[in-house]
Structures are given as C-alpha cells and as structure tokens.
Motif scaffolding. Structure first.
Motif, PDB file in Angstrom:
ATOM      1  N   TRP A   1      -6.567  36.499  -5.384  1.00 42.70           N
ATOM      2  CA  TRP A   1      -6.785  37.864  -5.869  1.00 42.70           C
ATOM      3  C   TRP A   1      -7.534  37.870  -7.200  1.00 42.70           C
ATOM      4  N   ALA A   2      -7.246  36.902  -8.058  1.00 44.04           N
ATOM      5  CA  ALA A   2      -7.953  36.844  -9.344  1.00 44.04           C
ATOM      6  C   ALA A   2      -9.442  36.627  -9.103  1.00 44.04           C
ATOM      7  N   THR A   3      -9.757  35.709  -8.168  1.00 48.91           N
ATOM      8  CA  THR A   3     -11.154  35.459  -7.841  1.00 48.91           C
ATOM      9  C   THR A   3     -11.779  36.710  -7.241  1.00 48.91           C
ATOM     10  N   PHE A   4     -11.017  37.358  -6.340  1.00 52.43           N
ATOM     11  CA  PHE A   4     -11.538  38.555  -5.684  1.00 52.43           C
ATOM     12  C   PHE A   4     -11.907  39.627  -6.715  1.00 52.43           C
ATOM     13  N   PHE A   5     -10.989  39.895  -7.643  1.00 56.48           N
ATOM     14  CA  PHE A   5     -11.269  40.974  -8.599  1.00 56.48           C
ATOM     15  C   PHE A   5     -12.346  40.569  -9.603  1.00 56.48           C
ATOM     16  N   ALA A   6     -12.418  39.302  -9.937  1.00 61.04           N
ATOM     17  CA  ALA A   6     -13.522  38.840 -10.790  1.00 61.04           C
ATOM     18  C   ALA A   6     -14.843  39.076 -10.071  1.00 61.04           C
ATOM     19  N   ALA A   7     -14.849  38.785  -8.774  1.00 62.94           N
ATOM     20  CA  ALA A   7     -16.069  38.988  -7.986  1.00 62.94           C
ATOM     21  C   ALA A   7     -16.424  40.467  -7.922  1.00 62.94           C
ATOM     22  N   VAL A   8     -15.405  41.323  -7.790  1.00 56.22           N
ATOM     23  CA  VAL A   8     -15.662  42.766  -7.763  1.00 56.22           C
ATOM     24  C   VAL A   8     -16.317  43.194  -9.074  1.00 56.22           C
ATOM     25  N   ALA A   9     -15.755  42.723 -10.185  1.00 61.79           N
ATOM     26  CA  ALA A   9     -16.303  43.103 -11.490  1.00 61.79           C
ATOM     27  C   ALA A   9     -17.761  42.669 -11.614  1.00 61.79           C
ATOM     28  N   LEU A  10     -18.042  41.464 -11.119  1.00 68.57           N
ATOM     29  CA  LEU A  10     -19.401  40.924 -11.213  1.00 68.57           C
ATOM     30  C   LEU A  10     -20.342  41.660 -10.274  1.00 68.57           C
TER      31      LEU A  10
ATOM     32  N   GLY B   1     -24.293  37.717 -15.542  1.00 68.68           N
ATOM     33  CA  GLY B   1     -23.011  38.408 -15.512  1.00 68.68           C
ATOM     34  C   GLY B   1     -21.830  37.452 -15.487  1.00 68.68           C
ATOM     35  N   SER B   2     -22.051  36.253 -14.914  1.00 68.77           N
ATOM     36  CA  SER B   2     -20.933  35.312 -14.805  1.00 68.77           C
ATOM     37  C   SER B   2     -20.453  34.887 -16.195  1.00 68.77           C
ATOM     38  N   LEU B   3     -21.351  34.951 -17.166  1.00 68.06           N
ATOM     39  CA  LEU B   3     -20.979  34.606 -18.539  1.00 68.06           C
ATOM     40  C   LEU B   3     -19.846  35.499 -19.026  1.00 68.06           C
ATOM     41  N   ILE B   4     -20.025  36.810 -18.783  1.00 75.36           N
ATOM     42  CA  ILE B   4     -19.032  37.787 -19.222  1.00 75.36           C
ATOM     43  C   ILE B   4     -17.786  37.713 -18.343  1.00 75.36           C
ATOM     44  N   THR B   5     -18.025  37.739 -17.025  1.00 76.25           N
ATOM     45  CA  THR B   5     -16.892  37.821 -16.104  1.00 76.25           C
ATOM     46  C   THR B   5     -15.972  36.605 -16.253  1.00 76.25           C
ATOM     47  N   GLU B   6     -16.576  35.422 -16.391  1.00 71.99           N
ATOM     48  CA  GLU B   6     -15.755  34.228 -16.523  1.00 71.99           C
ATOM     49  C   GLU B   6     -14.952  34.253 -17.818  1.00 71.99           C
ATOM     50  N   THR B   7     -15.537  34.818 -18.871  1.00 74.56           N
ATOM     51  CA  THR B   7     -14.793  34.936 -20.118  1.00 74.56           C
ATOM     52  C   THR B   7     -13.621  35.900 -19.965  1.00 74.56           C
ATOM     53  N   VAL B   8     -13.901  37.053 -19.352  1.00 76.79           N
ATOM     54  CA  VAL B   8     -12.858  38.074 -19.216  1.00 76.79           C
ATOM     55  C   VAL B   8     -11.708  37.558 -18.362  1.00 76.79           C
ATOM     56  N   PHE B   9     -12.030  36.889 -17.250  1.00 74.82           N
ATOM     57  CA  PHE B   9     -10.984  36.453 -16.330  1.00 74.82           C
ATOM     58  C   PHE B   9     -10.487  35.041 -16.647  1.00 74.82           C
ATOM     59  N   GLY B  10     -11.018  34.443 -17.698  1.00 75.26           N
ATOM     60  CA  GLY B  10     -10.550  33.120 -18.096  1.00 75.26           C
ATOM     61  C   GLY B  10     -10.853  32.032 -17.085  1.00 75.26           C
TER      62      GLY B  10
END
Lengths: 336, 282
Positions: free
Chosen positions: A178-187, A252-261
């Motif tokens: 789910w964490a991956t899923f929502f990170a993907a949604v954000a991206l 975008g992965s720069l931001i998303t990866e930071t936000v989701f750790g």
C-alpha cells in the motif's frame, strides 16, 4: 522500410548521440562550478585520515590536477565506455550505487506510469461521454487542478488520510504494497494531467472533423463514434507524450521518495546533493538524459510506422507534430 | 474552476457586469486571488497583527479558529501570519524565475529563429540538452552548484525553464518572419535590427505572454518543491514550501500542511486559469 525512413532514423540516431554527449558536458560544467572545493574537502575529512602527501597522490592519480578541459575529456571518454567513476563518499563504483537503488525506483515509476495512463484515459474519455452541463466541465478542470498541486502535498495528504487515519500502511515500512501504491499515486497525478491534456485536445479536434460529423449524421451513437472513429487517431500522439512523462517521473521521484521515505534514485540524488558527491550527481543526471533521449528516440522512430500520414524529413514533407528538427522533436507537440 | 463558477452563478448582476468586460467569473475570481497574494507580499503587516517569527509557547499547535485562521505551529506562531509573510519571497522568487526563463529563452529563440543557419543549429542543440535533463533534476543540480538559498532556487528554476521559452519563441519568430508585412519592411529598406525589434519581436512575443504566466505558476511549484527539500532559505523564513515541509513533521496537526498547501494551490490554480484565458482571448 523505405530509404526515407532509414535516412530519417540515421539522422535521429546521430542527433540523439550528440545530445547525450552534450548533456554530459553540460552537467560536467555545471557541477564543476560548485563553490568551494568539494574534492579536497572530502579528502581532508579527518575520518579518512589522509596525509597531505597522500591527498596530492590521490589527486594526481585521479587526474584532478589537470585543467578542466582535460578532465572533461577523460571523464567523457570513460562515460562513453560506461564507466561512471567512483563515488567520492563511499569509494564504491557509481554504477553499483545506482544499480542498488534502481529497482525500487523502477517499481515506483512503472506503477506510477500505469496509474497515470489509467487516470488520464478515464478523464479524457470521460469528457467525451459526460453531458456538457453536468460533470464534463469538472473533468476538464482536472488536468489543470492536478498541475496546480505540489507533488509533495499530494504525498502528504495521502499519508495523512490513508496512512494515519485509515491505517492502510505504515510510514516506517515504505516498501509495503500500500505504501508503494500510494507513493505511485502521488507521483502519477502530474504525469496523468499532461497525458490527459493532450488526449482531450486531440479528442476535441477529431470530434470536430468532417468525418465525425458525417458519422453522427448517419446516426452513429456517441459510443460507436468514439470507439470506431475517434479513439485511434486521438490516442496516437500520446506515444510522444509518454516520452515526456519519463522525465517527469524521474524528477518527481526525487520528491516522492523523500516524502514516503523510500530509497531509490531520488533519495540517492538527495543524499549526493547534501554530501556534494559530484560523480554520483553527474552520473544520475547524465543517465536521466540518456533515458529521456532514448525514449524520445524510440517514440520518434515508431511514430511514422504507427501513423502512415506522417511524412518524414528524409522525404519531401515534414512530420506534422514537429515545427523543427531538433533531437527531442516530440516535445514540440506539447510545449507549443 | 467549475466549482467556483457554480458558487458565483447566483450573483447575476455581478456576472452581467463582468461579461460586459468579457471576463469570465472564474477568471475574475482568479484575478482577485492574485490581487490578495500581491497585497500580502507588498504589505504583509496590514493583514495581520501577529509576528511571523516570535511565537507564544502557551498557544502552540492550536487548531484554526477566529483568532488564528490557520491555527498555530509548534512554536505557537500564528500560521496565517507565517503564510502572509512568506508570500513575498515565494512570489518574488517565482517572478525572478520567470524573468530569467523569458529573457534568456526569448533571446535564444529570437536569435535562432531570426538568424537561422549555424546559429540556429548550435542553439537548437543547447535547447535539446536543456530539454533532455528532467526539469526538476536540472533545477536541483543548478541550485546545488550555486548554493542553497531562495534566490538561487529561483535562478535554478528559471534556468530549467529556458528551453521551453526558446522553443516557443523560435517557432513564433520563424512564423512572423514569413509574414508579408515583414517582407514589406525588408523591401522598404529596413535594417535587420530595426525589423527584429520593431516588427518581429512584438509580434512573436505575444504568444509568450500566456506561457510566461503559466510558467509563473509552475515556478511557484518548483521553488516550493526545492524549499520543501531544504534547498531554499532555512527557517525562520516562511516560504510556502518550507512551511509545508515543517508541517509534515506534525501530521497529527494537519492544518500545518493543509493551510499553506491550500494557499499555494489556490494561487497556482488562479495563475493557470488566467494563463488559459489569455491564450484564448489572444
């Protein structure tokens, strides 16, 4: 495979190669104007315990005392053979560092891409079916709304709502489904907006064509008109937008990866920025350019095969999607 | 946008007056939002009595109320005040970015399109290189190279947008160059520079305006992202991106994220709406 196509392909291939080399040079120049002296800063770090003599030796061995153009030449010739050098912080090959984090980013990016495509198709095709008074305007507003929301805000909202309040995933386990899923949604949100914008514009253009009016006049329902006539011609240009989306996903992965750790290319860049690990930065940026140029190249090469109306530069006419013959010709369709 | 049009649909007289000026209600609303943002950045002191830096520890992490519209943060500072005082830097930096992108990109496009030949080829490759590096990544390495603060983040954002302007300007210049009145100007003996400045530039730059407005909104987002990653001014600055970044550590008090995010989104949405309106009326 006509001669015109081969000539066109050869020209595009050469252009792509030149752009990749120039991108490397550009990054090298930007990175080497860094203030201070990050190289000796790292070497003089007391933890490393080098003496001044050893530092001089290392610098000479790495060719770092040479003038900048010579350094650039050495580094460029290494780059062409796939050697990206050593990380200044961890002393390990940059290729290993990137290979370690690449799978995680690939999973995230491909999931995000799939979601973006699905979302864009839903929005764009929805605009053709919903009545004007109700819902259509709202759908048409979506791409603009999506592009107005900062990427990290989407991530934070998803974490807040689905992570904290609904408890679907835990922030400390960023690789769970789910964490991956929502990170993907954000991206995916900004990427889907770009694809949807182009799709909607194309669908509207096709729907105004005379053949569509004729079809409507012959009594075709909206559904049949859409699936039989509008769908294919308006979906083709998306091939070129997809190429652009790759860049968006990487940035975008720069931001998303930071936000989701998450660990990944984005977090590797962030770490390298804070530690001024130049070889890693140089490598990631150049690789991003390589990926972008290659994807664009592929899009440009298969486009004439998909759409027989497209005339090639090698022949008499020009490709309708481009106003100039630059290497990333596909971008013209979107930026203009 | 459509939501906004629903809410204002009841005020018939106001709409009648607006349509006389041919300004759709959503665009008018967007201009109102931008007006507020500009007022905030010019005279933040007029809009709030609190201090953006000194907090009241006893009042920390209060939820939004009449006294504190956006609530208070972990140091007891009024969040609305922080947002208002952060506006100037957030908006001005986006403006810097747009100016850099428009001037540098416009110049490249103008020269490439007008001079043609090898100048065009060289500049086209430069633009290709800028386009090949993902925008945000480009902004990140440029800001790394020149140092972390908000002005540098603005410069980096501007650099990352140069290519788009160069490309649009070039195609517009080429289009204008082929116009009959430009040919006529040549025939009447006008010098290259005269024609470039008097005829080509004004006509070609018309389509750059909506793009510049759009880029302004985009720049706000990119600069907010850079601030979010910590590449802008450090606290106690209160750039919108930085406020959200601080707020993310206090997700139990979600208004710390939602309030500055809402202001950012409203601003960018308004800017985008105005840009689209400009493109349509042109």
């Amino acid at each position: 495979m006509s001669n015109a196509y081969l000539a066109y392909a050869a020209k595009r291939l050469a252009q792509a190669f030149i752009v990749i080399l120039l991108a490397y040079v550009f990054t090298f120049v930007v990175v080497s104007i860094l203030p201070g002296d990050p190289i000796t800063n790292v070497l003089r770090d007391p933890q490393n315990g080098f003496t001044e003599d050893q530092i001089k030796q290392i610098i000479a061995a790495q060719g770092l005392d040479q003038p900048i153009p010579v350094q650039l030449w050495t580094s460029l010739s290494h780059f062409v053979t796939g050697d990206l050098g050593l990380s200044m912080r961890s002393n390990r090959p940059v290729t290993t560092l990137i290979a370690e984090v690449l799978p995680s980013t690939l999973i995230l990016a491909s999931a995000a891409f799939a979601i973006a495509l699905l979302l864009a198709l839903t929005i764009a095709y929805g605009t053709q079916f919903l009545p004007k008074r109700f819902g259509q305007g709202l759908l048409r507003g979506f791409p603009s709304l999506f592009l107005s929301v900062p990427n990290f805000v989407i991530g934070l909202v998803l974490i807040h709502v689905f992570g904290f309040q609904l408890g679907l995933f835990r922030v400390i386990a960023p690789d769970s489904f789910w964490a991956t899923f929502f990170a993907a949604v954000a991206l995916s949100i900004p990427v889907s907006a770009r694809i949807a914008e182009v799709l909607i514009a194309n669908l509207d253009k096709e729907a105004e064509q005379e053949y569509a009016a004729v079809a409507r006049g012959r009594g075709l329902t909206q559904t049949r008109l859409f699936s039989k006539h509008l769908l294919k011609p308006s979906s083709l240009p998306v091939v070129t937008v997809i190429a652009l989306a790759i860049g968006e996903l990487l940035g975008g992965s720069l931001i998303t990866e930071t936000v989701f750790g998450r660990t990944g290319i984005g977090s590797l860049v962030q770490r390298s920025v804070s530690t001024q690990d130049l070889p890693v930065l140089q490598a990631v940026v150049s690789l991003a350019a390589v990926v972008f140029v290659l994807v664009n190249l592929i899009a440009d090469l298969i486009y004439p095969l998909l759409d027989p109306r497209v005339k090639l530069i090698g022949g008499r006419g020009r490709r309708p999607t481009t106003t100039d013959d630059s290497a990333t010709a596909t971008t013209a369709a979107v930026t203009s | 946008m459509t939501l906004a049009s629903f809410s204002s649909a009841s005020r018939v007289t106001a709409i009648g007056r607006l349509t006389a000026f041919r300004v759709p209600p959503t665009v008018a609303l967007s201009f109102a939002v931008i007006a507020i943002v500009i007022a905030w950045s010019l005279a933040p002191g007029l809009f709030t009595n609190h201090s953006p830096i000194a907090g009241v520890p006893a009042e920390k992490l209060l939820s939004p109320s009449a006294a504190h519209w956006f609530g208070t943060d972990h140091l007891g500072r009024d969040l609305y005040t922080r947002v208002v005082y952060g506006t100037a830097s957030s908006v001005a930096s986006a403006l810097i970015a747009v100016v850099i992108a428009t001037v540098a990109g416009g110049l490249i496009g103008l020269l490439a399109g007008f001079l043609g030949g090898w100048v065009d080829i060289v500049l086209a490759r430069l633009v290709d290189v800028l386009l090949a590096i993902p925008n945000f990544l480009l902004a990140v390495i440029v800001v790394t190279a020149i140092g972390f603060d908000t002005t540098n983040a603005a410069i980096a954002t501007g650099v990352s947008a140069v290519a788009v302007f160069a490309r649009v300007m070039r195609s517009e210049v080429i289009k204008t160059r082929q116009a009959i009145f430009v040919e006529a100007a040549f025939l009447m003996g006008g010098s290259r520079w005269h024609i470039l400045l008097r005829h080509v530039l004004p006509n070609a730059s018309r389509s750059v305006l909506p793009l510049a407005v759009l880029q302004f909104g985009l720049s706000i987002l990119v600069i907010a992202s850079l601030a979010f990653l910590g590449y802008g001014d450090p606290p106690p600055a209160s750039d919108w991106g930085l406020l959200i970044s601080i707020g993310k550590d206090y997700l139990k008090w979600p208004w710390l994220v939602y309030a500055p995010a809402f202001v950012t989104i409203a601003t960018v949405l308004s800017v985008n709406r105005i840009s689209r309106w400009l493109r349509k009326t042109d």
